[in-house]
Design a protein around this motif. Structure first.
Motif, PDB file in Angstrom:
ATOM      1  N   TRP A 112     -61.874  60.768 -61.799  1.00 37.63           N
ATOM      2  CA  TRP A 112     -61.986  58.846 -61.658  1.00 37.63           C
ATOM      3  C   TRP A 112     -61.028  58.473 -60.212  1.00 37.63           C
ATOM      4  O   TRP A 112     -61.598  58.236 -59.054  1.00 37.63           O
ATOM      5  N   ALA A 113     -60.201  59.076 -60.351  1.00 41.20           N
ATOM      6  CA  ALA A 113     -59.485  58.358 -59.522  1.00 41.20           C
ATOM      7  C   ALA A 113     -59.176  59.137 -58.318  1.00 41.20           C
ATOM      8  O   ALA A 113     -59.496  59.112 -56.887  1.00 41.20           O
ATOM      9  N   ILE A 114     -60.097  60.657 -58.007  1.00 34.91           N
ATOM     10  CA  ILE A 114     -59.540  61.679 -56.725  1.00 34.91           C
ATOM     11  C   ILE A 114     -61.454  61.082 -56.466  1.00 34.91           C
ATOM     12  O   ILE A 114     -61.195  60.946 -55.587  1.00 34.91           O
ATOM     13  N   TYR A 115     -63.297  61.101 -57.590  1.00 37.67           N
ATOM     14  CA  TYR A 115     -63.697  60.546 -56.880  1.00 37.67           C
ATOM     15  C   TYR A 115     -63.662  59.234 -55.321  1.00 37.67           C
ATOM     16  O   TYR A 115     -64.057  58.803 -55.038  1.00 37.67           O
ATOM     17  N   PHE A 116     -62.807  58.617 -56.364  1.00 38.40           N
ATOM     18  CA  PHE A 116     -62.808  56.873 -55.801  1.00 38.40           C
ATOM     19  C   PHE A 116     -61.537  56.345 -54.408  1.00 38.40           C
ATOM     20  O   PHE A 116     -62.270  55.513 -53.597  1.00 38.40           O
ATOM     21  N   VAL A 117     -60.614  57.849 -54.564  1.00 34.50           N
ATOM     22  CA  VAL A 117     -60.177  57.566 -53.353  1.00 34.50           C
ATOM     23  C   VAL A 117     -60.460  58.932 -51.978  1.00 34.50           C
ATOM     24  O   VAL A 117     -60.927  58.566 -51.169  1.00 34.50           O
ATOM     25  N   LEU A 118     -61.483  59.682 -51.908  1.00 38.73           N
ATOM     26  CA  LEU A 118     -62.791  60.666 -51.600  1.00 38.73           C
ATOM     27  C   LEU A 118     -63.779  59.975 -51.524  1.00 38.73           C
ATOM     28  O   LEU A 118     -64.324  60.133 -50.214  1.00 38.73           O
ATOM     29  N   GLU A 119     -64.139  58.960 -52.167  1.00 40.26           N
ATOM     30  CA  GLU A 119     -65.946  58.690 -51.940  1.00 40.26           C
ATOM     31  C   GLU A 119     -66.038  56.667 -52.003  1.00 40.26           C
ATOM     32  O   GLU A 119     -66.756  56.266 -50.512  1.00 40.26           O
ATOM     33  N   VAL A 120     -65.382  56.550 -52.813  1.00 43.06           N
ATOM     34  CA  VAL A 120     -65.036  54.937 -52.568  1.00 43.06           C
ATOM     35  C   VAL A 120     -64.801  54.614 -51.582  1.00 43.06           C
ATOM     36  O   VAL A 120     -65.129  53.618 -51.206  1.00 43.06           O
ATOM     37  N   LEU A 121     -63.233  54.521 -51.155  1.00 47.90           N
ATOM     38  CA  LEU A 121     -62.088  53.993 -50.349  1.00 47.90           C
ATOM     39  C   LEU A 121     -62.935  54.148 -48.947  1.00 47.90           C
ATOM     40  O   LEU A 121     -63.078  53.180 -48.512  1.00 47.90           O
ATOM     41  N   PRO A 122     -63.244  55.482 -48.624  1.00 43.65           N
ATOM     42  CA  PRO A 122     -64.532  55.618 -47.443  1.00 43.65           C
ATOM     43  C   PRO A 122     -65.250  54.287 -47.318  1.00 43.65           C
ATOM     44  O   PRO A 122     -65.533  54.335 -46.532  1.00 43.65           O
ATOM     45  N   GLU A 123     -66.299  54.842 -48.338  1.00 42.63           N
ATOM     46  CA  GLU A 123     -67.535  53.628 -48.412  1.00 42.63           C
ATOM     47  C   GLU A 123     -67.075  52.661 -47.918  1.00 42.63           C
ATOM     48  O   GLU A 123     -67.523  52.434 -47.139  1.00 42.63           O
TER      49      GLU A 123
END
Length: 301
Positions: A112-123
Motif C-alpha cells: 500500500w505504501a508503494i502504491y500510495f507513493v507511486l500512484e496516489v500522490l502523483p495523481e
C-alpha cells in the motif's frame, strides 16, 4: 457455605473418585439410582467395591459422591456454541495464526505504501496542479500567438482537459495537457523548410492518387532546419492515411510546374540552389511557403 465447601480436601477428592467410579459403572448407576431403596443398594455395592480394593471410605463420602452424580456436580457441560465462543476460540488459537497474519499485514502495508507513493500522490498532485498548468500555457499562447484562431484552438484543448479531470479521466486529461504543451512549443519554434539535396536521396516523388489513375500528385521531400542549422523533428499528418507521426523528412505537395522546376535545378549540377521553400516564424503554427503548395503532406514514399 455448603457442606461440600466445608468438607476436607481429601473427602472432596474421594467423592470425585466415587463419581468417576460410578461413571465407569454407568449401567449400575442407571439401575440403582432410582428410588431410596436402590440408592441404599448402590451404597452397599460401593462399600464392597472399595473394601475389595483395601480402601476405607466413610459412608458420608460415598453418599456425597452419589448425590454429586445425581446433581452432575463434577461433570463438564460444554458451553453452547455462539458468536462469543467462536471469538474466544479464535483468540485462544492466536499463536497459530497471529504470526502469519502479522507478516501478511506488514507485506500488505508495504504494498500500500508503494502504491500510495507511486500512484496516489502523483495523481493527487496532478489534480491539484492541472488548472495552474493550463492557465500558464494558455497565457503563453495568448502572448505569443500572431493569429487569433490559435488561442481559440488552445482554449478548446484546455476545456477538454478540464472536463476529463472533472470526470476523473486522468489519463485523458494528461493527453490533452500534452497536446496543449505541444501546440505552445510548436508556436514558439522557428525554422526553415528546405528541399533535401543529397546524392543518395530523392528530392521529389510523384504518386497516383487512389481512384484516379490518370492523375499524379507531386511532392518535394523536405526537412525543417532551425537557427542553429539543426534538423527539427515535427509531427506530420499524411493526407493518404490521416495519421500523424513525428518525422525529420516528409513530402510537401506542390504543383507539377514547381516539381519539375526543382528537378531541373538539381539536374544542372546536383545541387538545388533555391532549396528554401518555406519559413516558420514564432507565433505561427504553419510555415509561409515561397512556392505554390496545398500544404498537404505524406510521410511514406
Amino acid at each position: 457455605m455448603t457442606e461440600v465447601q466445608k468438607a476436607p480436601l481429601e473427602d472432596l477428592m474421594v467423592a470425585m473418585d466415587v463419581v468417576d467410579t460410578l461413571r465407569h459403572q454407568q449401567g449400575v448407576a442407571e439401575r440403582e439410582l432410582d428410588g431410596e431403596a436402590r440408592r441404599e443398594r448402590l451404597l452397599s455395592r460401593l462399600k464392597d467395591m472399595y473394601q475389595a480394593q483395601g480402601i476405607e471410605v466413610p459412608e458420608h463420602v460415598l453418599l456425597e459422591g452419589i448425590q454429586a452424580l445425581e446433581e452432575e456436580r463434577f461433570s463438564y457441560s460444554p458451553v453452547e456454541r455462539s458468536w462469543r465462543t467462536k471469538i474466544a476460540q479464535i483468540w485462544i488459537s492466536r499463536r497459530r495464526w497471529g504470526r502469519p497474519l502479522g507478516l501478511l499485514s506488514v507485506f500488505a502495508g508495504v504494498l500500500w505504501a508503494i502504491y500510495f507513493v507511486l500512484e496516489v500522490l502523483p495523481e493527487n498532485r496532478f489534480r491539484d496542479e492541472l488548472p495552474t498548468q493550463l492557465s500558464k500555457v494558455l497565457t503563453q499562447v495568448q502572448q505569443r500567438a500572431k493569429v487569433p484562431g490559435i488561442y481559440s484552438q488552445a482554449e478548446r484543448i484546455a476545456d477538454q482537459a478540464r472536463i476529463a479531470l472533472q470526470e476523473n479521466e486522468l489519463e485523458e486529461a494528461q493527453t490533452h495537457l500534452t497536446a496543449l504543451h505541444d501546440l505552445r512549443d510548436h508556436l514558439l519554434k522557428e525554422y526553415t523548410v528546405r528541399v533535401i539535396s543529397r546524392s543518395n536521396q530523392s528530392s521529389g516523388v510523384w504518386r497516383v492518387p487512389p481512384g484516379n489513375t490518370k492523375a499524379r500528385n507531386y511532392y518535394l521531400i523536405v526537412e525543417a532546419i532551425d537557427q542553429n542549422n539543426r534538423i527539427v523533428e515535427l509531427s506530420i499528418t499524411s493526407e493518404e492515411t490521416n495519421k500523424a507521426t513525428r518525422k525529420k523528412l516528409w513530402g510537401l505537395r506542390v504543383s507539377e510546374e514547381t516539381f519539375y522546376k526543382i528537378a531541373s535545378d538539381k539536374k544542372d549540377d546536383g545541387i538545388i540552389q533555391a532549396n528554401r521553400v518555406g519559413t516558420k516564424r514564432t507565433g505561427y503554427l504553419k510555415p509561409e511557403f515561397s512556392v505554390p503548395t496545398t500544404g498537404a503532406t505524406i510521410t511514406e514514399w
